[in-house]
Design an enzyme around this catalytic site. Sequence first.
Site, PDB file in Angstrom:
ATOM      1  N   ASP A   1      -8.456   3.003  -1.330  1.00  0.00           N
ATOM      2  CA  ASP A   1      -8.333   3.864  -2.503  1.00  0.00           C
ATOM      3  C   ASP A   1      -8.259   5.340  -2.124  1.00  0.00           C
ATOM      4  O   ASP A   1      -7.600   6.128  -2.805  1.00  0.00           O
ATOM      5  CB  ASP A   1      -9.529   3.647  -3.425  1.00  0.00           C
ATOM      6  CG  ASP A   1      -9.643   2.214  -3.901  1.00  0.00           C
ATOM      7  OD1 ASP A   1      -8.795   1.383  -3.511  1.00  0.00           O
ATOM      8  OD2 ASP A   1     -10.575   1.909  -4.659  1.00  0.00           O
ATOM      9  N   GLU A   2      -8.931   5.705  -1.039  1.00  0.00           N
ATOM     10  CA  GLU A   2      -8.986   7.107  -0.632  1.00  0.00           C
ATOM     11  C   GLU A   2      -7.642   7.627  -0.136  1.00  0.00           C
ATOM     12  O   GLU A   2      -7.465   8.843   0.003  1.00  0.00           O
ATOM     13  CB  GLU A   2     -10.040   7.310   0.465  1.00  0.00           C
ATOM     14  CG  GLU A   2     -11.444   6.927   0.081  1.00  0.00           C
ATOM     15  CD  GLU A   2     -11.791   5.466   0.364  1.00  0.00           C
ATOM     16  OE1 GLU A   2     -12.991   5.178   0.541  1.00  0.00           O
ATOM     17  OE2 GLU A   2     -10.864   4.619   0.413  1.00  0.00           O
TER      18      GLU A   2
ATOM     19  N   GLY B   1     -10.582  -1.370  -5.134  1.00  0.00           N
ATOM     20  CA  GLY B   1     -11.911  -1.737  -5.595  1.00  0.00           C
ATOM     21  C   GLY B   1     -12.602  -0.713  -6.463  1.00  0.00           C
ATOM     22  O   GLY B   1     -13.544  -1.052  -7.180  1.00  0.00           O
TER      23      GLY B   1
ATOM     24  N   GLY C   1      -4.046  -0.544  -0.134  1.00  0.00           N
ATOM     25  CA  GLY C   1      -5.404  -1.023  -0.340  1.00  0.00           C
ATOM     26  C   GLY C   1      -6.453   0.072  -0.381  1.00  0.00           C
ATOM     27  O   GLY C   1      -7.158   0.216  -1.368  1.00  0.00           O
TER      28      GLY C   1
ATOM     29  N   LYS D   1      -0.946  -7.182   0.766  1.00  0.00           N
ATOM     30  CA  LYS D   1      -1.974  -6.260   0.289  1.00  0.00           C
ATOM     31  C   LYS D   1      -2.592  -5.644   1.534  1.00  0.00           C
ATOM     32  O   LYS D   1      -3.350  -6.297   2.245  1.00  0.00           O
ATOM     33  CB  LYS D   1      -3.032  -6.983  -0.538  1.00  0.00           C
ATOM     34  CG  LYS D   1      -4.175  -6.076  -1.016  1.00  0.00           C
ATOM     35  CD  LYS D   1      -5.274  -6.904  -1.664  1.00  0.00           C
ATOM     36  CE  LYS D   1      -6.382  -6.044  -2.247  1.00  0.00           C
ATOM     37  NZ  LYS D   1      -7.105  -5.208  -1.278  1.00  0.00           N
TER      38      LYS D   1
ATOM     39  N   TYR E   1      -3.239 -10.883   2.583  1.00  0.00           N
ATOM     40  CA  TYR E   1      -4.263  -9.847   2.444  1.00  0.00           C
ATOM     41  C   TYR E   1      -4.691  -9.409   3.845  1.00  0.00           C
ATOM     42  O   TYR E   1      -5.334 -10.165   4.566  1.00  0.00           O
ATOM     43  CB  TYR E   1      -5.442 -10.399   1.651  1.00  0.00           C
ATOM     44  CG  TYR E   1      -6.541  -9.420   1.296  1.00  0.00           C
ATOM     45  CD1 TYR E   1      -6.484  -8.079   1.644  1.00  0.00           C
ATOM     46  CD2 TYR E   1      -7.658  -9.850   0.577  1.00  0.00           C
ATOM     47  CE1 TYR E   1      -7.494  -7.201   1.299  1.00  0.00           C
ATOM     48  CE2 TYR E   1      -8.675  -8.990   0.221  1.00  0.00           C
ATOM     49  CZ  TYR E   1      -8.595  -7.664   0.586  1.00  0.00           C
ATOM     50  OH  TYR E   1      -9.610  -6.802   0.246  1.00  0.00           O
TER      51      TYR E   1
ATOM     52  N   SER F   1      -4.995  -3.344   3.395  1.00  0.00           N
ATOM     53  CA  SER F   1      -6.220  -2.554   3.311  1.00  0.00           C
ATOM     54  C   SER F   1      -6.664  -2.021   4.661  1.00  0.00           C
ATOM     55  O   SER F   1      -7.804  -1.581   4.805  1.00  0.00           O
ATOM     56  CB  SER F   1      -7.339  -3.396   2.680  1.00  0.00           C
ATOM     57  OG  SER F   1      -7.055  -3.670   1.329  1.00  0.00           O
TER      58      SER F   1
ATOM     59  N   SER G   1     -12.656  -9.070  -2.570  1.00  0.00           N
ATOM     60  CA  SER G   1     -13.875  -8.429  -2.081  1.00  0.00           C
ATOM     61  C   SER G   1     -14.732  -7.921  -3.233  1.00  0.00           C
ATOM     62  O   SER G   1     -15.956  -8.135  -3.265  1.00  0.00           O
ATOM     63  CB  SER G   1     -13.520  -7.261  -1.154  1.00  0.00           C
ATOM     64  OG  SER G   1     -12.654  -7.670  -0.119  1.00  0.00           O
ATOM     65  N   SER G   2     -14.102  -7.248  -4.205  1.00  0.00           N
ATOM     66  CA  SER G   2     -14.837  -6.698  -5.346  1.00  0.00           C
ATOM     67  C   SER G   2     -15.415  -7.803  -6.225  1.00  0.00           C
ATOM     68  O   SER G   2     -16.380  -7.571  -6.963  1.00  0.00           O
ATOM     69  CB  SER G   2     -13.916  -5.813  -6.190  1.00  0.00           C
ATOM     70  OG  SER G   2     -13.361  -4.786  -5.409  1.00  0.00           O
TER      71      SER G   2
END
Length: 306
Positions: free
Chosen positions: A194-195, A211, A192, A167, A139, A169, A49-50
């Site tokens: 980040d928060e 990301g 996945g 992975k 993913y 997310s 995605s990034s």
Amino acid sequence: MRDLEKYKGIIPAFYACYDSDGNVSADGVRALTDYYIEKGVKGVYVNGSSGECIYQSVEEKKLVLENITAQAKGRLTVIAHVACNNTKDSMELAAHAQSLHADAIAAIPPIYFHLPEHAIAQYWNDISDAAPDTDFIIYNIPQLAGVSLTMSLFAKMRENPRVIGVKNSSMPVQDIQMFKQAAGDSYLIFNGPDEQFISGRVIGAEGAIGGTYGAMPELFLKMDECIKAGELEQARKIQYSVNEIIYKMCTAHGNLYGVIKEVLKINEDLDLGGVRKPLPALNEDDLLIAGQAAAMIRAAKEVYLR
């Protein structure tokens, strides 16, 4: 015998790098690769995605991976996301990744048409068959792909000996627990979102792919270090600071990855270009937001990396 240790750690999602004309920049890719090596991360997740994967051609994705592997020279674990919205192109990218000795390939499910689970499994297994000597990572990102990895589909995919994990997310941290309990220690689950980095790690994720890691890899490395040392209160404080930075970057009119690239230009003197249309470019107000986020990162490093 599976070598899962090389995947355990902080693995930033690699950003798309463009020149002034909007073409993929080999120089930018190599500079970003060097940056990650210098920061000491475990590896990189390429063309996800990034990396703006759905807006790049097969040849552009090959160019990115070729430059990363040539520059890294084995100093980073390289996971190549190879999914396209058709099996043929995905298999071509999988074979190419194996030819470059990528450590693993990964794939989201096909998007747009809602396929039955057996068709999704066939898609993933066809991709894996094109790289028979390479690990495969599922993913799971249902909020973008429109398809969730179910426990039955995960069980079906574990019949493929090349599958090493997920992975994950999806937003519920519980999903990590469910996948980990079902698969056991022979498989890896990567956090996945980040928060929720520390939440995912504590509940069972052995590795993490994100990301925003690239904007502040030191802070994610420090959180991971704190978790391993049992210093959960300190990890929580860093997570709160990281989340405030992410929230700030997400206030921009332009795309988040455009903001991150501007942050890297400010803090690290890395010029990776902008983002590719239809992703929205930054406006003047966004440059101020990027500057504020860059300052927040510098301040957090002053506090937590002393």
